[in-house]
Design an enzyme around this catalytic site. Structure first.
Site, short mmCIF file in Angstrom:
data_model
loop_
_atom_site.label_atom_id
_atom_site.label_comp_id
_atom_site.label_asym_id
_atom_site.label_seq_id
_atom_site.Cartn_x
_atom_site.Cartn_y
_atom_site.Cartn_z
N GLY A 22 0.79 -1.22 0.00
CA GLY A 22 0.00 0.00 0.00
C GLY A 22 0.83 1.28 0.00
N ASP A 23 0.12 2.39 -0.18
CA ASP A 23 0.71 3.73 -0.15
C ASP A 23 1.77 3.93 -1.22
OD1 ASP A 23 -0.91 4.32 2.03
OD2 ASP A 23 0.57 3.52 3.44
N LYS A 26 -1.14 5.28 -5.57
CA LYS A 26 -2.29 4.94 -6.43
C LYS A 26 -3.10 6.19 -6.74
CE LYS A 26 -3.61 1.90 -3.34
NZ LYS A 26 -2.42 1.90 -2.43
N GLY A 50 -5.91 5.88 2.13
CA GLY A 50 -5.57 7.30 2.08
C GLY A 50 -4.85 7.54 0.77
N HIS A 51 -5.54 8.13 -0.18
CA HIS A 51 -4.95 8.37 -1.51
C HIS A 51 -4.65 9.86 -1.66
CE1 HIS A 51 -6.64 4.42 -3.39
NE2 HIS A 51 -5.79 4.22 -2.41
N ARG A 153 -24.68 -10.83 7.25
CA ARG A 153 -25.97 -10.40 6.67
C ARG A 153 -26.73 -9.43 7.57
NH1 ARG A 153 -26.50 -16.52 6.53
NH2 ARG A 153 -25.29 -15.89 8.33
N GLN A 228 -5.50 -0.19 -0.86
CA GLN A 228 -4.52 -1.08 -0.21
C GLN A 228 -3.62 -1.72 -1.29
OE1 GLN A 228 -8.08 -1.54 1.02
NE2 GLN A 228 -7.44 0.21 2.18
N THR A 243 -5.89 -6.53 5.38
CA THR A 243 -7.16 -5.81 5.50
C THR A 243 -8.29 -6.79 5.22
OG1 THR A 243 -8.31 -3.77 4.91
CG2 THR A 243 -7.21 -4.94 3.10
N GLY A 306 -1.48 8.65 10.34
CA GLY A 306 -0.37 9.45 10.85
C GLY A 306 0.76 8.61 11.44
N GLY A 419 8.31 12.56 -8.59
CA GLY A 419 7.85 13.60 -7.67
C GLY A 419 6.36 13.38 -7.45
P1 GDP Z 1 -1.72 5.57 -2.16
O1 GDP Z 1 -2.41 5.15 -0.92
O2 GDP Z 1 -1.21 4.41 -2.95
O3 GDP Z 1 -2.55 6.51 -3.00
O4 GDP Z 1 -0.42 6.39 -1.69
P2 GDP Z 1 -0.39 7.53 -0.56
O5 GDP Z 1 -1.02 8.76 -1.09
O6 GDP Z 1 -0.89 6.99 0.74
O7 GDP Z 1 1.17 7.72 -0.37
C1 GDP Z 1 2.01 8.07 -1.41
C2 GDP Z 1 2.78 9.33 -1.00
O8 GDP Z 1 3.85 9.54 -1.89
C3 GDP Z 1 1.95 10.60 -1.08
O9 GDP Z 1 2.40 11.51 -0.13
C4 GDP Z 1 2.24 11.11 -2.49
O10 GDP Z 1 2.06 12.50 -2.61
C5 GDP Z 1 3.70 10.73 -2.63
N1 GDP Z 1 4.14 10.40 -3.99
C6 GDP Z 1 3.48 9.72 -4.98
N2 GDP Z 1 4.28 9.52 -6.03
C7 GDP Z 1 5.48 10.08 -5.73
C8 GDP Z 1 6.73 10.17 -6.43
O11 GDP Z 1 6.91 9.68 -7.53
N3 GDP Z 1 7.74 10.82 -5.77
C9 GDP Z 1 7.59 11.36 -4.53
N4 GDP Z 1 8.64 11.95 -3.97
N5 GDP Z 1 6.42 11.27 -3.85
C10 GDP Z 1 5.39 10.64 -4.44
P1 IMO Z 2 -3.97 2.69 0.78
O1 IMO Z 2 -5.15 2.52 -0.11
C1 IMO Z 2 -1.31 0.93 3.77
C2 IMO Z 2 -3.16 -1.72 6.73
C3 IMO Z 2 -3.23 -1.23 8.16
C4 IMO Z 2 -3.14 -2.57 8.89
C5 IMO Z 2 -3.95 -3.50 8.00
C6 IMO Z 2 -5.39 -3.68 8.44
O2 IMO Z 2 -3.78 4.09 1.25
O3 IMO Z 2 -2.74 2.09 0.17
P2 IMO Z 2 -7.54 -2.12 8.34
O4 IMO Z 2 -7.80 -0.75 8.89
O5 IMO Z 2 -7.70 -2.21 6.87
O6 IMO Z 2 -8.32 -3.19 9.04
O7 IMO Z 2 -5.99 -2.42 8.70
O8 IMO Z 2 -3.92 -2.93 6.70
N1 IMO Z 2 -3.76 -0.80 5.73
C7 IMO Z 2 -3.04 -0.06 4.88
N2 IMO Z 2 -1.71 0.11 4.75
N3 IMO Z 2 -2.15 1.54 2.91
C8 IMO Z 2 -3.49 1.37 3.01
O9 IMO Z 2 -4.36 1.87 2.11
C9 IMO Z 2 -3.99 0.57 4.05
N4 IMO Z 2 -5.24 0.21 4.44
C10 IMO Z 2 -5.07 -0.63 5.46
O10 IMO Z 2 -2.17 -0.38 8.48
O11 IMO Z 2 -1.82 -3.03 8.88
MG MG Z 3 -2.31 5.51 1.13
#
Ligand code: GDP
Ligand code: IMO
Ligand code: MG
Length: 428
Positions: A22-23, A26, A50-51, A153, A228, A243, A306, A419
């Site tokens: 994740g993160d 996306k 969190g996107h 259900r 995720q 998850t 956070g 970036g």
């Molecule tokens: P998601 O959950 O997959 O949408 O990813 P998140 O938004 O949770 O986390 C990605 C983080 O990396 C965010 O703070 C984005 O602004 C940042 N980000 C995404 N692509 C890039 C990149 O190519 N370079 C840098 N430096 N930051 C990026």
């Molecule tokens: P995005 O879409 C990263 C992780 C949580 C925990 C596990 C279960 O932003 O990539 P939950 O609240 O779903 O029951 O937690 O999954 N988790 C994520 N980690 N990115 C996410 O979403 C996540 N959504 C859940 O930290 O380990």
């Molecule tokens: Mg995220």
């Protein structure tokens, strides 16, 4: 099946799924690809997602609303497989969009999506507290308990808000939850809050599956936004540290009855390294100075909770497993700019348990915890790459890093993030 060469000109049906933990960016990739989409659809997860999107409207943290919302012509769907957190949708995300002048008139919410109720969030927290040693480290957004009630259900769905017996059903369910979980939640307060939410979302609640089917027949461009990532999948991730939804292509079927083979572009996204937030094994976890550098440079602090995200080197064994299972045919790699400055960079090319070679077994955290990574060490690069827009202008060692990944995983990297903002990318 129609397939164009560059992702920038994609057409047909595409999806973005995480092939890590994740993160991976996306949100920013969907914001990019959505320029060509007629429909952008979220199919799984809830406000645990969190996107982050950074574009000409500003910077946003979206949890429920699809990241394609900034293409103001695209229809944005929230599928029935999403755990519908109305508090996040109405009191947070709509507020963010409103203050930036972004319209959500094209939002559509599946009438059968299960609503996250206040007791789900509380139960998520209680469960975590009582878990003892093996805490999952959930986001406490009530996602697991909401899906559990859907499976049992007992879930209240978006459409139920408008039924004549809603009050009775709410009362019955609240009495049950208060009794079983020793809560003291007030019927009056919850009714008031959800009456307010129901009025706000009423114009958008509908059947979404026909919208997908019609768009497909009309050969419109449809983009599915995963939440995720594959190693957090309830069935195929590192159970129990996962998850509660299907985060890969299967999740699309579960929300929209669209079969995985109907998808032209399965885009698997990862960072140039990995991160994991919450508990569970990550064989390539980085310790020491490199960890601090990546957290600092990459801003690896959770968008939703956070919390600090643990960094790890890119695990090619896992990427390959996710790519094969989901028939991924495009790879996107973000945050390669964060790796600038390292003398050497490692990637995982195998596992060992004791002295024996080991592979990846899906769905089993305790097995993965035993796997020792086998690394390949690659030379790093020192030049700032954040303004590079063509692959050939990347330092040779950065090119080599990407090619090493491509060779191992056997698919091309078509999108490289240098970036966080729209435009800070290379389409290969
Ligand atoms: P998601 O959950 O997959 O949408 O990813 P998140 O938004 O949770 O986390 C990605 C983080 O990396 C965010 O703070 C984005 O602004 C940042 N980000 C995404 N692509 C890039 C990149 O190519 N370079 C840098 N430096 N930051 C990026
Ligand atoms: P995005 O879409 C990263 C992780 C949580 C925990 C596990 C279960 O932003 O990539 P939950 O609240 O779903 O029951 O937690 O999954 N988790 C994520 N980690 N990115 C996410 O979403 C996540 N959504 C859940 O930290 O380990
Ligand atoms: Mg995220």
């Amino acid at each position: 099946m129609k397939k164009t060469d560059s992702l920038k000109n994609w057409e047909g049906i595409a999806c973005v799924i995480g092939i890590d933990w994740g993160d991976s960016g996306k949100g920013r990739l969907i914001d990019n690809l959505a320029a060509r989409a007629n429909i952008v659809a979220r199919f799984n997860g809830g406000s645990n997602t969190g996107h982050t999107v950074k574009n000409n409207y500003g910077k946003f943290a979206l949890h429920i609303i699809p990241s394609g919302i900034f293409n103001q012509k695209a229809i944005c769907l929230i599928g029935r497989g999403v755990a519908l957190d109305l508090e996040s949708l109405v009191d947070d995300e709509m507020v963010q969009l409103k203050s930036a002048g972004v319209s959500w008139k094209n939002l559509r919410i599946d009438q059968q999506a299960t609503i996250v109720m206040p007791w789900h969030k509380i139960r998520d927290g209680i469960r975590e507290e009582l878990r003892g040693g093996a805490k999952i480290g959930t986001t406490k957004r009530g996602v697991g308990p909401t899906y559990a009630d859907r499976i049992e259900r007992q879930g209240l769905r978006a459409k139920d808000l408008y039924e004549a017996d809603f009050k009775d059903r709410l009362k019955e369910e609240l009495d049950f939850q208060n009794k079983i979980f020793s809560l003291k939640l007030s019927f009056k307060e919850i009714l008031e809050t959800f009456t307010r939410y129901s009025k706000v979302i009423k114009p958008y609640v509908t059947q979404t599956i026909p919208l997908i089917k019609e768009a497909k027949s009309a050969r419109k461009n449809i983009l599915f936004e995963g939440a995720q990532a594959y190693f957090l999948d309830i069935d195929f991730g590192t159970y129990p540290f996962v998850t509660s939804s299907n985060t890969g292509v299967l999740g699309i079927w579960r929300s929209f009855e669209l079969y995985p083979t109907e998808i032209n572009h399965v885009i698997g996204i990862t960072k140039a390294y990995m991160t994991r937030v919450g508990s569970g094994p990550m064989p390539s976890k980085i310790e020491g100075e490199a960890r601090e550098i990546i957290i600092e440079k990459g801003g690896e602090i959770g968008t939703t909770s956070g919390r600090i995200r643990d960094p790890g080197w890119l695990d090619l064994v896992l990427l390959k497993a996710a790519v094969e299972a989901n028939k991924v045919n495009h790879m996107a790699m973000t945050k390669i700019d964060v790796l600038t400055g390292f003398k050497t960079i490692k990637v995982v090319t195998g596992y060992k348990i004791g002295s024996k070679e080991a592979g990846y077994i899906s769905g089993d955290a305790s097995y993965l915890a035993k796997c020792q990574p086998v690394y390949q060490t690659l030379p790093g690069w020192q030049q700032d790459i954040s303004s590079v827009r063509n692959f050939k202008d990347l330092p040779k060692n950065a090119q080599n890093y990407i090619k090493t990944v491509e060779n191992f995983v056997s698919i091309k990297v078509d999108f490289i993030g240098v970036g966080p903002a729209r435009g800070e990318e290379i389409y290969v």
